[in-house]
Scaffold this motif. Sequence first.
Motif, short mmCIF file in Angstrom:
data_model
loop_
_atom_site.label_atom_id
_atom_site.label_comp_id
_atom_site.label_asym_id
_atom_site.label_seq_id
_atom_site.Cartn_x
_atom_site.Cartn_y
_atom_site.Cartn_z
N ALA A 45 -2.66 -102.26 -45.45
CA ALA A 45 -1.65 -102.13 -46.48
C ALA A 45 -1.34 -100.65 -46.68
O ALA A 45 -2.21 -99.89 -47.08
CB ALA A 45 -2.15 -102.75 -47.78
N PRO A 46 -0.10 -100.19 -46.37
CA PRO A 46 0.22 -98.77 -46.52
C PRO A 46 0.26 -98.35 -47.99
O PRO A 46 0.64 -99.12 -48.86
CB PRO A 46 1.61 -98.64 -45.89
CG PRO A 46 2.01 -99.97 -45.43
CD PRO A 46 0.98 -100.97 -45.81
N LEU A 47 -0.17 -97.13 -48.26
CA LEU A 47 -0.15 -96.53 -49.59
C LEU A 47 0.74 -95.29 -49.55
O LEU A 47 1.11 -94.82 -48.48
CB LEU A 47 -1.56 -96.12 -50.02
CG LEU A 47 -2.60 -97.21 -50.14
CD1 LEU A 47 -3.98 -96.58 -50.36
CD2 LEU A 47 -2.26 -98.13 -51.29
N ASP A 48 1.03 -94.74 -50.72
CA ASP A 48 1.76 -93.48 -50.77
C ASP A 48 0.88 -92.39 -50.19
O ASP A 48 -0.23 -92.15 -50.67
CB ASP A 48 2.14 -93.13 -52.21
CG ASP A 48 3.22 -94.05 -52.76
OD1 ASP A 48 3.99 -94.60 -51.95
OD2 ASP A 48 3.28 -94.20 -53.99
N ALA A 49 1.36 -91.74 -49.15
CA ALA A 49 0.58 -90.72 -48.46
C ALA A 49 0.73 -89.38 -49.18
O ALA A 49 1.70 -89.15 -49.89
CB ALA A 49 1.07 -90.61 -47.02
N PRO A 50 -0.24 -88.46 -48.99
CA PRO A 50 -0.19 -87.18 -49.68
C PRO A 50 0.86 -86.21 -49.16
O PRO A 50 1.10 -85.19 -49.77
CB PRO A 50 -1.60 -86.62 -49.50
CG PRO A 50 -2.18 -87.33 -48.34
CD PRO A 50 -1.50 -88.66 -48.27
N GLY A 51 1.50 -86.51 -48.03
CA GLY A 51 2.52 -85.62 -47.50
C GLY A 51 3.17 -86.20 -46.27
O GLY A 51 2.78 -87.26 -45.78
N PRO A 52 4.18 -85.49 -45.73
CA PRO A 52 4.96 -86.03 -44.62
C PRO A 52 4.19 -86.18 -43.30
O PRO A 52 4.61 -86.95 -42.44
CB PRO A 52 6.11 -85.03 -44.46
CG PRO A 52 5.59 -83.76 -45.06
CD PRO A 52 4.66 -84.17 -46.16
N HIS A 53 3.09 -85.49 -43.15
CA HIS A 53 2.31 -85.58 -41.92
C HIS A 53 1.05 -86.42 -42.15
O HIS A 53 -0.03 -86.09 -41.66
CB HIS A 53 1.91 -84.18 -41.42
CG HIS A 53 3.08 -83.29 -41.16
ND1 HIS A 53 3.95 -83.49 -40.12
CD2 HIS A 53 3.54 -82.21 -41.84
CE1 HIS A 53 4.89 -82.57 -40.15
NE2 HIS A 53 4.66 -81.79 -41.18
N SER A 54 1.20 -87.49 -42.90
CA SER A 54 0.03 -88.31 -43.21
C SER A 54 0.40 -89.77 -43.36
O SER A 54 1.53 -90.12 -43.66
CB SER A 54 -0.65 -87.81 -44.49
OG SER A 54 0.22 -87.95 -45.59
N GLN A 55 -0.60 -90.60 -43.12
CA GLN A 55 -0.52 -92.04 -43.37
C GLN A 55 -1.77 -92.41 -44.13
O GLN A 55 -2.88 -92.00 -43.76
CB GLN A 55 -0.48 -92.84 -42.07
CG GLN A 55 0.81 -92.76 -41.31
CD GLN A 55 0.72 -93.66 -40.08
OE1 GLN A 55 0.00 -93.37 -39.15
NE2 GLN A 55 1.46 -94.76 -40.11
N LEU A 56 -1.61 -93.19 -45.18
CA LEU A 56 -2.73 -93.62 -46.00
C LEU A 56 -2.67 -95.13 -46.11
O LEU A 56 -1.63 -95.70 -46.41
CB LEU A 56 -2.63 -92.97 -47.38
CG LEU A 56 -3.81 -93.07 -48.31
CD1 LEU A 56 -5.06 -92.47 -47.70
CD2 LEU A 56 -3.49 -92.35 -49.62
N PHE A 57 -3.80 -95.78 -45.81
CA PHE A 57 -3.87 -97.24 -45.83
C PHE A 57 -4.88 -97.71 -46.86
O PHE A 57 -5.93 -97.09 -47.04
CB PHE A 57 -4.31 -97.77 -44.45
CG PHE A 57 -3.34 -97.49 -43.35
CD1 PHE A 57 -2.27 -98.34 -43.13
CD2 PHE A 57 -3.49 -96.38 -42.54
CE1 PHE A 57 -1.36 -98.09 -42.11
CE2 PHE A 57 -2.59 -96.11 -41.52
CZ PHE A 57 -1.53 -96.97 -41.31
N SER A 58 -4.56 -98.82 -47.49
CA SER A 58 -5.51 -99.49 -48.37
C SER A 58 -6.32 -100.45 -47.51
O SER A 58 -5.75 -101.17 -46.69
CB SER A 58 -4.77 -100.26 -49.46
OG SER A 58 -5.67 -101.00 -50.24
#
Length: 185
Positions: A45-58
């Motif tokens: 599940a994607p989350l809001d990432a900390p910046g444009p060069h990042s992906q954050l998943f739940s």
Amino acid sequence: HSAGRPHLVAALYQSLQRHFAGTKLIASIEASEAAADGAATALDAPLDAPGPHSQLFSVAADTGLSAARNFLVQRANTPYVYLMDDDFTVGATSHLDLLLQRLVTDGVDIAGAVIPQDIAAYVHFRGFVNATAEGDLQLRYGQYGRIGGCSHVDFVPNVFMARRAALVASPWDDELKLGEHEDFF
């Protein structure tokens, strides 16, 4: 991977962009609670990432380090990945370039860093993995010799650059939520 500490992931991201601009960060955050129906949250599940060069998943609550690391390695789209715990940052002397050079030049699968705080505390968290007569694993300081100016060892701290293909071929044991280090190496 982080167990509910997105502020640490954000700090790591900021340090990467400050010292290695454009470096992509892929991270996961464990859900703090199960879904309303009692089912675990699905991986991916994607989350809001900390910046444009990042992906954050739940990831599901209680996913654990091993399964989360395997999940993240599968999502990386580069031939090399740099693994760090969520409470680390990089600095001007981190030299990711030298770790990458060791992988490319020497053909090793993992190149690990020495952590200055460990050295200051006289902790040598690198060396041999030995099995006892009872079948337990023990970590012991030492080295086999040198390869390209680096110590040749069985294990390093959880701060290392690796060939992604090697991590896919020899993944962490998904059943180990913690204490995965000895088993992985």
